[in-house]
Write an enzyme that holds these catalytic residues in place. Structure first.
Site, PDB file in Angstrom:
ATOM      1  N   GLU A   1     105.680 -58.207  26.990  1.00 45.76           N
ATOM      2  CA  GLU A   1     106.559 -57.711  28.052  1.00 45.76           C
ATOM      3  C   GLU A   1     107.875 -57.116  27.560  1.00 45.76           C
ATOM      4  OE1 GLU A   1     105.834 -57.552  31.331  1.00 45.76           O
ATOM      5  OE2 GLU A   1     103.822 -58.265  30.837  1.00 45.76           O
TER       6      GLU A   1
ATOM      7  N   SER B   1      67.612 -48.611  46.769  1.00 44.50           N
ATOM      8  CA  SER B   1      67.275 -47.492  47.651  1.00 44.50           C
ATOM      9  C   SER B   1      68.301 -47.221  48.737  1.00 44.50           C
ATOM     10  CB  SER B   1      65.904 -47.724  48.286  1.00 44.50           C
ATOM     11  OG  SER B   1      64.886 -47.551  47.324  1.00 44.50           O
TER      12      SER B   1
END
Length: 856
Positions: free
Chosen positions: A105, A381
């Site tokens: 950080e 499908s």
């Protein structure tokens, strides 16, 4: 007298005395003025930050207040507040933990005075180039200031205030105290505030000194985006983020390359997590709102948890309660496996707006866990309408009545098949969708082009991997797949006259200072009304008698599509990995996925449970839409019924009396000639074979098969060859060859062969077709099988009787026409009934031929 004068020497210039000194003096004065100005600005900025800090010093330890989430009726459904938090003193933090957060950080944390001007300058340059605030350049101290005192707006004014507070904090507290407050305050996702609560939540670790390097790196990667990088909700993204943290630590000399590689390779075990108490309604939706707030509006989890925001959403509480109720009903799902339950997720979207009506991330979903509603799975499908049929109509002029090829074939090296092994030569698009035929879908995509299909689907919010560039895509064969949320918002465009809306949960966010962020809808036209109307008409057939989604019907106008993906484990290929149903009414669209989080030989969808997605959809929607007026689909202006544009179709010839019998050296087939046909294709399926294969064609109405084995049972059908257009498949005739009987395979109680009372279509005796629609599905349509050789079987299929002992709302399947007695045919032996399955295990009215094939 001549005047005298002095002429300057040629080529000499007058000296400019003092110029250099003036320049130097000017630079010194400018530098002093700049320094004075800088000091003045710094002093003003610092004093402003000190004033804000002193006025709100208590906020470093206490939250502003809970944020509240509201449903569509502005009723409160959840509060987001810091409930799971444990403070730790700095000397209790392991050195490696501190190193990991600083490396990730703010690597210059111990060197700067709260603001890293070098990083800030780099960020400003990037912002100027991008003409917007895109780069933060924030230090740990600035992050603490922002999370405690400010909102998430990326503006230069807000950035300046953040810097001023950070300078004041750095002046008032030691670096160790700043880190202590930061690590105890920040949000780590999954309702964990502070690093100790996070260690317990994700790893079950209560003493921070027991954390391993890979766990420390996982925690250090979370503050950037807790919801995105949570190891519980997305293990893959978390592992990728962990690798970034480990690389930073290696590059900064904090760990060795060997330590990095070992820590990067560890897979997260979700069993180690510690659950948190569930305090809110609708946790799946709540978690998605928090995720969307960050993804769309940049509002962090931390800001929501202590910012006192009011978040107004699209949730319909009635629909959500109906969904949650259905997901507690075990009868709607396959029984649990030895280590995992069958899982499922569902999303309902409002067609007109794209608002998320209801959502569940899984059965017994807990906040902060794996939300399957927006995780991709193979769509099977259910993908065909999006990438094949709708683009074929929209871009290439196909119609619902267009004839598609349904002959067994290969497409290069890709060899898809129809699951039932039956190929009808040609079928129209409507029939292909209703029966979920595979070959017509792949053939159509090959004709319109893969890019045409992909480009159309992208307009519906579908995303593709760079490797998704093959015909397997027609059957949902994708590298990553799609989520229920993506499928629901895509299908909603069919119901919305071709207008696509992004799925969203948030309508408005009100901040504690009274300002608000409103959702700005951006609907877009992605297909013509004609295309959407045709797609709706065709997909309405899917939920009618004989369609693959009949069990999704719940008594309202409905269109939709089933989907499933074939299991690729040896010996289990007839079962499933994923099952889907995506359907829509004129008002709402719902998408259901079901399967196992990890599919293996102990955890897969047995084929007699392949209708569960249909059943879940029906159960949820019937309850959710009770208060919604019934409305039919409206035909758009100029739209026509399918039959009005039906082109002339060549009459398809058929054989209806195929007979099979043993004659010493082989099986003799015979049939009555189809009018105008002199050639026939012969197909056979032998013992242990799952598919029919083609034999040598016949130019007469007889065929002798001498390649059979004693004791085996063989099935046959023939197809008339009518020039370019093949005829319709005949009835199936079977015969058992005399000789040593092979050891029979015990009946599998999971198998479900019954479809519409037709079963195996063996009815070569009197063929009364009195199949019972029981849930074990062994309706072979053999009738009483009295073997009347005069061929006068009536072939009348009676209505099946539903023997579901749990009396679910599953009407008995209507028995299809039995295959009447064949002239002189040999009656097939009556099969032994399969033992009854558990309640509700009967298949739908006809087999869903939507297995994903060869996923490329």
């Amino acid at each position: 007298m001549a005047a005298s004068s002095k002429t300057p020497s040629k080529g000499k210039k007058p000296k400019k005395k003092g110029n250099a000194a003036k320049v130097i003096l000017g630079v010194i004065i400018a530098a002093l003025l700049a320094l004075i100005c800088a000091m003045s600005i710094y002093l003003v900025v610092y004093l402003n930050g000190l004033k804000i800090l002193n006025a709100n010093i208590d906020k470093l330890d206490d939250a502003l207040g809970a944020s509240v989430i509201y449903d569509a009726d502005k009723q409160e459904i959840a509060k987001v507040i810091k409930e799971n938090r444990e403070n730790v003193k700095f000397d209790q933090f392991p050195k490696q933990l501190v190193n990991a957060f600083v490396a990730t950080e703010d690597r210059r944390f111990f060197e700067h005075a709260g603001v890293d001007f070098w990083s800030l300058g780099r960020a400003v340059v990037k912002d100027v180039i991008a003409r917007s605030a895109v780069e933060g350049g924030s230090t740990i101290t600035q992050q603490l200031a922002k999370n405690v005192f400010l909102n998430s707006d990326k503006t230069f004014f807000r950035k300046g205030t953040e810097m001023s507070i950070a300078l004041a904090i750095d002046n008032q507290f030691t670096k160790e105290k700043i880190l202590e407050k930061y690590l105890n305050r920040i949000y780590f996702g999954s309702q964990a505030y502070g690093v100790k609560a996070a260690a317990k939540r994700y790893f079950g670790v209560t003493d921070l000194n027991d954390l391993k390097l890979w766990q420390i790196a996982t925690l250090a990667g979370l503050p950037k985006a807790p919801s995105k990088y949570s190891p519980i909700s997305d293990p893959e993204a978390s592992k990728d983020r962990r690798a970034v943290v480990l690389r930073l630590m290696t590059d900064q000399g904090l760990i060795t390359e060997e330590e990095r590689a070992q820590a990067a390779a560890v897979d997260y075990d979700p069993k180690k997590q510690t659950p948190v108490a569930q305090s809110d309604l609708f946790p799946s939706f709540r978690d998605y709102v928090i995720k969307e707030a960050y993804d769309l509006y940049g509002v962090t989890d931390e800001q929501i948890s202590n910012g006192g925001y009011k978040i107004y959403t699209t949730l319909n509480s009635t629909a959500q309660k109906a969904m949650d109720k259905a997901y507690t009903n075990a009868k709607l799902f396959q029984p649990d496996g030895p280590e995992q339950p069958m899982q499922s997720s569902m999303v309902i979207i409002d067609n007109a707006s794209g608002g998320i009506v209801a959502m569940t991330g899984g059965r017994d979903y807990k906040s902060g866990t794996w939300n399957r509603a927006y995780k991709p799975r193979q769509p099977g499908s259910s993908f065909k309408p999006l990438v094949v049929y709708a683009p074929a109509i929209e871009k290439k002029g196909y119609l619902p009545t267009s004839m598609l090829d349904d002959t067994k074939q290969e497409f290069g090296k890709y060899a898809p098949r129809n699951y039932d092994g039956q190929y009808l030569g040609q079928v129209d698009m409507t029939y292909a969708i209703k029966k979920s035929k595979n070959i017509p879908a792949v053939w159509t995509l090959s004709k319109i082009g893969i890019n045409t299909g992909k480009d159309f689907a992208k307009q519906l919010g579908i995303t593709f991997d760079e490797n998704d560039n093959n015909l397997a895509m027609a059957l949902g064969g994708m590298t990553k797949g799609e989520s229920p949320l993506q499928m629901a918002q895509a299908y909603a465009a069919f119901a919305n006259n071709g207008v696509y809306n992004q799925g969203h949960a948030i309508l408005k966010i009100e901040k504690s200072d009274g300002t608000a962020i409103d959702y700005k809808a951006e609907p877009k036209k992605v297909m013509s009304e004609k295309t959407s109307w045709y797609m709706t008409q065709m997909m309405r057939e899917v939920v009618t008698s004989g369609g693959t989604g009949v069990k999704a019907d719940f008594g309202r106008p409905l269109a939709g599509k089933t989907g499933s993906t074939q299991l690729d484990l040896k010996g289990l290929e007839s079962h499933y990995r994923d099952i889907w149903f995506v359907g829509y009414t004129p008002q709402w669209t719902g998408a259901v996925w079901a399967g196992f989080d990890k599919t293996d030989s102990k955890h897969y969808i047995r084929k007699n449970y392949s209708d569960r997605a249909n059943m879940v959809f029906s159960a949820v929607m019937a309850e959710a839409m009770k208060g919604i007026p019934v409305k039919d689909f409206e035909r758009p202006s100029g739209g026509k019924q399918i039959e009005q544009e039906k082109p002339p179709v060549q009459e398809k010839k058929s054989v209806t009396d195929l007979r099979a019998g043993w004659q010493n050296s082989g099986v003799r087939l015979s049939w009555t000639a189809a009018e105008g046909t002199s050639a026939y294709q012969v197909f056979r399926k032998g013992p242990g074979e799952t598919d029919f294969s083609q034999l040598t064609p016949s130019n007469s109405t007889e065929y002798m098969d001498q390649t059979v084995q004693p004791g085996g049972t063989y099935e046959y059908y023939v197809v008339p060859a009518n020039g370019d257009a093949a005829g319709v498949q005949s009835n199936v005739a079977s015969v058992t060859i005399p000789g040593t009987e092979p050891t029979p395979t015990p009946p599998n109680p999971d198998d479900n062969n019954g479809e519409n009372g037709n079963g195996n279509n063996n009815g070569n005796g009197n063929g009364n077709g009195n199949g019972n629609g029981t849930n074990n599905g062994n309706n072979n349509g053999n009738g009483n099988n009295n073997g009347n050789n005069n061929g006068n079987g009536n072939g009348n299929g009676n209505h099946g009787k539903d023997k579901d002992k749990d009396k679910e709302k599953n009407p008995g399947n209507t028995g299809g026409p039995g295959n009447g007695g064949s002239s002189g045919g040999t009656a097939s032996p009556t099969p032994t009934p399969t033992p009854s399955e558990p309640a509700g295990s009967g298949t739908s009215g006809s087999r869903d031929d939507d297995r994903q094939q060869n996923n490329g």
